[in-house]
Structures are given as structure tokens and as C-alpha cells.
Design an enzyme around this catalytic site. Structure first.
Site, PDB file in Angstrom:
ATOM      1  N   LYS A   1      -0.605   4.532  10.769  1.00  0.00           N
ATOM      2  CA  LYS A   1      -0.522   5.358  11.838  1.00  0.00           C
ATOM      3  C   LYS A   1      -1.242   4.916  13.190  1.00  0.00           C
ATOM      4  O   LYS A   1      -0.692   4.893  14.417  1.00  0.00           O
ATOM      5  CB  LYS A   1      -1.283   6.942  11.548  1.00  0.00           C
ATOM      6  CG  LYS A   1      -0.250   7.655  10.506  1.00  0.00           C
ATOM      7  CD  LYS A   1      -0.787   9.265  10.416  1.00  0.00           C
ATOM      8  CE  LYS A   1      -0.396   9.718   9.033  1.00  0.00           C
ATOM      9  NZ  LYS A   1       1.037   9.799   8.852  1.00  0.00           N
TER      10      LYS A   1
ATOM     11  N   GLU B   1       5.308  13.226   6.637  1.00  0.00           N
ATOM     12  CA  GLU B   1       5.404  12.820   5.618  1.00  0.00           C
ATOM     13  C   GLU B   1       4.673  13.580   4.358  1.00  0.00           C
ATOM     14  O   GLU B   1       3.523  13.664   4.302  1.00  0.00           O
ATOM     15  CB  GLU B   1       4.835  11.355   5.303  1.00  0.00           C
ATOM     16  CG  GLU B   1       5.100  10.314   6.696  1.00  0.00           C
ATOM     17  CD  GLU B   1       6.594  10.064   6.383  1.00  0.00           C
ATOM     18  OE1 GLU B   1       7.108   9.919   5.096  1.00  0.00           O
ATOM     19  OE2 GLU B   1       7.353   9.726   7.346  1.00  0.00           O
TER      20      GLU B   1
ATOM     21  N   CYS C   1       2.482  10.273  -3.756  1.00  0.00           N
ATOM     22  CA  CYS C   1       3.861  11.036  -3.094  1.00  0.00           C
ATOM     23  C   CYS C   1       5.086  10.404  -3.797  1.00  0.00           C
ATOM     24  O   CYS C   1       6.025  11.307  -4.261  1.00  0.00           O
ATOM     25  CB  CYS C   1       3.916  11.108  -1.606  1.00  0.00           C
ATOM     26  SG  CYS C   1       3.826   9.416  -1.062  1.00  0.00           S
TER      27      CYS C   1
ATOM     28  N   GLU D   1       9.325   6.605   8.621  1.00  0.00           N
ATOM     29  CA  GLU D   1       8.115   5.695   8.764  1.00  0.00           C
ATOM     30  C   GLU D   1       8.215   4.275   8.408  1.00  0.00           C
ATOM     31  O   GLU D   1       9.026   4.039   7.574  1.00  0.00           O
ATOM     32  CB  GLU D   1       6.771   6.411   8.320  1.00  0.00           C
ATOM     33  CG  GLU D   1       6.702   6.097   6.928  1.00  0.00           C
ATOM     34  CD  GLU D   1       5.322   6.601   6.362  1.00  0.00           C
ATOM     35  OE1 GLU D   1       4.451   7.125   7.017  1.00  0.00           O
ATOM     36  OE2 GLU D   1       4.782   6.200   5.221  1.00  0.00           O
TER      37      GLU D   1
END
Ligand code: NAD
Length: 485
Positions: free
Chosen positions: A170, A258, A292, A466
Site C-alpha cells: 500500500k 481486501e 485470506c 490490487e
């Protein structure tokens, strides 16, 4: 080659980075950070005070208004990102140990994940250099310029499972786009983000271009709601994601979300069962199942159901669960006692719904938050749709590709999927119909299919994509300039 990881026995105090100053977060919380391997307390959780958060917001807005980062030439900005990458490379062994110690992720995986931090800054620098110059359209009254500019100050919020790499992606993308950033790591694993921040600060960025604050969701919510924040990139769970989405809706802010997953792994009847069993174990144990893209639902053709589960049980019986900083450990503890309770309760709930938990892995003789990976059979598929975020997956059988797909697509999430088959054409055909951002054939791995491939989210797994290009573009808006008459 990196140097061997240094031994770290205690964690340093956290440090905020605010308007060029480095200072201790003022607020001492009642909650404690504990060693996931032993349960012993490390230190009290700390949070940035209100005044300092206000200073950070003002400094980010001032940095954007000054333009000393956003208006820097792309070459100078790219070179700066590469200097950050150099600093990160030098700190990578320490980053890996701190991440292993604070998250419980084993050192071998923490090393892999933290090595991504420097690479992500290099990728952002390359992206910036390759980005086209502003377009000049041939207008009636002279050139019509089409610019892509950073939106302004960005809030970057990350979870605890792989904090440094998620934060690095990020930060690198937002800085490349020209946005000043305020990073807020998770209250449960902030120390590797502090090291990451030290690497960024060491390059001497202008004041207010990079800032770091600490605290829980309330601190994150304050940043997101502030009108000086012009874009938000959030990685975390569904509840936090929804709250952030609501706050961003109020200010109509660009938002990258996300979130979690309930990822299916389909084993067709012609699959290589040893390979599939290896994939199942990776899906269950990578990042201790706190991933995830972890395995959420194992969908197995009835013809190979029992044979596959036997192979998985045999592999899990050999799994070396141990201290996260022990190089021989293949799986470490869950991050904290509260999360251990959440995962244990999820298993009990499934058992109450008729499920049977199967786990064969021996636990170490350590007092930490260790949890043996478990497969749960016998549940109704309607009862296995929630993300657990631990080393637990439900098993369901099917008897044809259409039924496998219906089960795979039953989840409201859509992050990742996996399929095992000896027939690649058939596997690809099924994979294309799984409602998920990426579907891997005959393998489960932390590494994406291609460094430049976007990572997309369907359904409740998030908003937007992303990736090197996607996140860079997320932080930029278009501005058209030209003479009207
Ligand atoms: P979480 O949502 O509890 O917290 C994530 C971050 O958001 C933390 O920094 C937290 O302090 C902050 N936060 C919480 N509520 C907030 C609010 N209302 N406003 C602003 N900030 C808020 O998630 P977690 O428990 O830290 O992480 C686990 C979750 O993250 C899982 O659901 C996992 O699937 C997801 N995750 C997703 C990805 C991905 O790439 N899709 C990657 C890693 C983790």
C-alpha cells in the site's frame, strides 16, 4: 543471500511517526500483547493520542498542498522508492524475526513474506518509470492535457496476519502515485510495520509524506472519516470493511477493500491424490491458516473422498508444529488467546451442527496458542459459509463437476479457489467458472500466479483489485486541463 536472522527476545516499544517527529504512542491500553508461543506478556498495547492523530492529518494535508512529493518528477520519486527498497533489504532478516515473533507465523514463511517488502517498492518504482507521460490531445484551442495525479492524503489500514508485506504494497503504490500516506497497522501486530516505517524514515522523506499511527479500529475509523483523507486502502475482515465502506460512502472516497475468503479447493476424481493432499495441508497450515486465501471448504469427488482424507491425515500427523522462530517448525501458534477462542468456538459450533473434527497433528509442549489443523466432515454445506481465519476447513463430497461448482460458488465470498485434476483442460474449464479472484490449478501457494497479475475480489471478499498496476492506479485520479475558448 541475506544474513542469518538475528535472535530477538523482547520487542521494542512502538514509535509513531508524525509530521517528521518520532514519538511514543501516548495511550496505554488495558490489553496486552503476548508472545503467541508462550502466552507470556510482551507489553501493553498502545495507541496514538487524539492530538497526535490530528497533527498527522494536518501534516498529510500540508504535505500534499506543498507538492514537494506529489510534484516531484517521476524519476526522482522512483529513485526514492528504490532507496526505501535498499533500506528494507538491509532490515529484512530482522523484519522476518519480528513478524514471526508477533504473528506466530513460522520463520520460513515470515522470511518469504517480508522479502516481498523491498520487491514491492522496486516494482512500484518500475511502474512509475513505465507510466506514460501526461497525454496531450489535439484540442480546438491548443493541447488538452490529461493528467493522472495522486488523490491526496491516503489512509492505509492493515490486519495482523502478514502486516509488513501488506503495508509495503500500500505504501509503495500510494507514494508512487504521489499521495502522502498515514499507515495504521493492526493493534495485534504493529512491530514489523514500525521497522518498515524506520526504513522509510531513514530515506529522509519530506515531513508529512509518510506517517505512522497506532491503535485499534477506533483510530482507523477516525482516519477514514476525516475529510482530509482522500483515499482509503483497507485490508481486514468483513465487519471492519463494511464499517470503512460506510464511512467512505459519506465522503464519496475512493476505497480499496481486501477482505476475507471462504476459499474452495476442489479435488476431481482423476486428481493425483498425493499432490492434492499436499495442497490441502498447505491451504490449512500456510500462515497457520490465518491467511485470506486459506482453504475454507474442501470439496472432494465421492470416488476419492476417503482416500484423500487418509492421505491428508497421514501428512498432518507428520506436521511439525512448534515455536514460530524455530527454523524446524512448519506451523506456529495462532496469534493471540482471543483468536484461539474464536477458532475453537467455530469448531464447536460446527460439531454442534453434526460435524466431526478430524485432526492428527501433535501439539508441542509449549504454553502458547497452538491449534492442531482440523478438517470437519458431516456438516450441511449451508452451515460452512463463514470465514474462520484459522486452520479449519469443512469437507463436502460431490459427484459431478456441476455439483462441485455449485458448492464452490455457494459462499458469499470470492477471493481464491483451487482445483486438482490430471486433466488440465477440464480443470481450466471448471476453474473459469469459480466465482473468485484467482483460481490455482494443482497447487496451493502464498506466491501469486504471476507478479503482474491483479488480485481481484468478488462478492464479500472486497471491492476493486490490487496488484502492482491496479493499486498504483487506485491512488490516482484524472485531471483534464485545456483552453476552453
Ligand atoms: P480486522 O478487520 O479486525 O482489522 C483490520 C484492520 O482494520 C486493523 O488495523 C484494525 O484495527 C482496523 N479496523 C478495524 N475496524 C475498523 C474500522 N471500523 N475502521 C477503520 N479501521 C478498522 O481484521 P484482522 O482480524 O486484523 O485480520 C483478519 C482479516 O483480514 C480476515 O478476514 C482476513 O481474511 C483479512 N485479510 C484479507 C486479505 C486480502 O488480501 N484480501 C489479506 C490479509 C487478511
Amino acid at each position: 543471500m541475506v544474513d542469518p536472522a538475528p535472535a530477538i527476545t523482547a520487542l521494542p516499544e512502538l514509535v509513531d511517526v508524525i509530521d517528521g517527529d518520532q514519538l511514543a504512542p501516548e495511550v496505554a491500553q488495558d490489553t496486552w500483547l503476548c508472545d503467541p508461543n508462550s502466552g507470556a506478556p510482551f507489553q501493553r498495547q498502545r495507541a496514538t493520542g487524539d492530538e497526535q492523530i490530528e497533527r498527522a492529518l494536518a501534516a498529510a494535508a500540508a504535505a500534499y498542498a506543498r507538492g514537494d512529493w506529489a510534484d516531484l518528477s517521476t524519476e526522482l520519486r522512483a529513485a526514492w522508492l528504490e532507496r526505501i527498497a535498499d533500506e528494507l533489504e538491509a532490515r529484512q532478516p530482522e523484519l522476518a524475526v519480528v513478524e514471526a515473533l508477533t504473528t506466530g507465523v513460522v520463520l520460513s514463511q515470515a522470511s518469504l513474506v517480508t522479502a516481498v517488502c523491498a520487491l514491492t517498492f522496486r516494482a512500484a518504482a518500475s511502474m512509475l518509470r513505465a507510466s506514460p507521460a501526461p497525454l496531450a490531445l489535439d484540442g480546438k484551442h491548443g493541447p488538452v492535457e490529461v493528467w493522472r495525479r495522486g488523490w491526496g492524503p491516503a489512509a492505509l489500514i492493515v490486519p495482523w496476519n502478514a502486516p509488513a508485506a501488506l503495508a509495503a504494497h500500500k505504501i509503495a503504490s500510494a507514494l508512487a502515485a504521489g499521495c502522502p500516506v498515514i499507515l495504521k497497522p493492526s493493534e495485534w501486530a504493529a512491530h514489523s510495520c514500525d521497522l518498515l516505517a524506520a526504513a522509510v524514515v531513514a530515506t529522509g522523506l519530506p515531513r508529512g509524506v509518510f506517517q505512522l499511527v497506532h491503535g485499534d479500529g477506533a483510530v482507523g475509523a477516525r482516519l477514514v472519516a476525516d475529510p482530509r483523507i482522500r483515499a482509503v486502502s483497507f485490508t481486514g475482515g468483513l465487519a471492519g470493511g463494511r464499517a470503512v465502506a460506510r464511512a467512505c460512502a459519506e465522503g464519496l472516497k475512493p476505497l480499496q477493500l481486501e477482505l476475507g475468503g471462504k476459499n474452495p479447493l476442489i479435488v476431481l476424481e482423476d486428481a493425483d491424490l498425493d499432490l492434492a493432499a499436499l495442497g490441502v495441508v498447505s491451504g490449512l497450515t500456510t500462515l497457520n491458516g490465518q491467511w485470506c486465501r486459506a482453504l475454507g471448504r474442501l470439496l472432494v469427488h465421492a470416488d476419492c473422498h476417503d482416500a484423500l482424507l487418509e492421505r491428508v491425515a497421514a501428512r498432518l500427523a507428520q506436521l511439525r508444529i512448534g515455536h514460530s522462530c524455530d527454523a524446524a517448525s512448519a506451523m506456529g501458534p495462532l496469534i493471540h488467546a482471543g483468536h484461539h477462542r474464536v477458532v475453537s468456538e467455530a469448531v464447536r459450533r460446527l460439531e454442534a451442527h453434526g460435524g466431526t473434527a478430524r485432526s492428527t497433528s501433535p501439539l508441542p509442549d509449549l504454553a502458547g496458542h497452538f491449534f492442531a489443523p482440523a478438517l470437519i466432515t458431516g456438516c450441511d454445506p449451508c452451515d460452512t459459509l463463514e470465514e474462520i481465519f484459522g486452520p479449519v476447513a469443512a469437507v463436502h463430497r460431490f459427484s459431478g463437476d456441476a455439483e462441485a461448482l455449485a458448492l464452490a460458488n455457494q459462499s458469499p465470498y470470492g477471493l481464491a479457489g483451487y482445483i486438482f485434476s490430471a486433466d488440465e483442460a477440464r480443470a481450466r474449464a471448471v476453474a473459469r467458472q469459480i466465482r473468485a479472484g484467482d483460481v490455482k490449478i494443482n497447487g496451493v501457494s502464498l506466491i501469486g500466479l504471476h507478479p503482474l497479475a491483479p488480485r481481484a475480489a468478488w462478492g464479500l471478499s472486497g471491492l476493486g483489485e490490487e496488484g502492482v498496476a491496479a493499486t498504483f492506479e487506485f491512488f490516482r485520479g484524472t485531471r483534464v486541463v485545456g483552453r476552453a475558448a
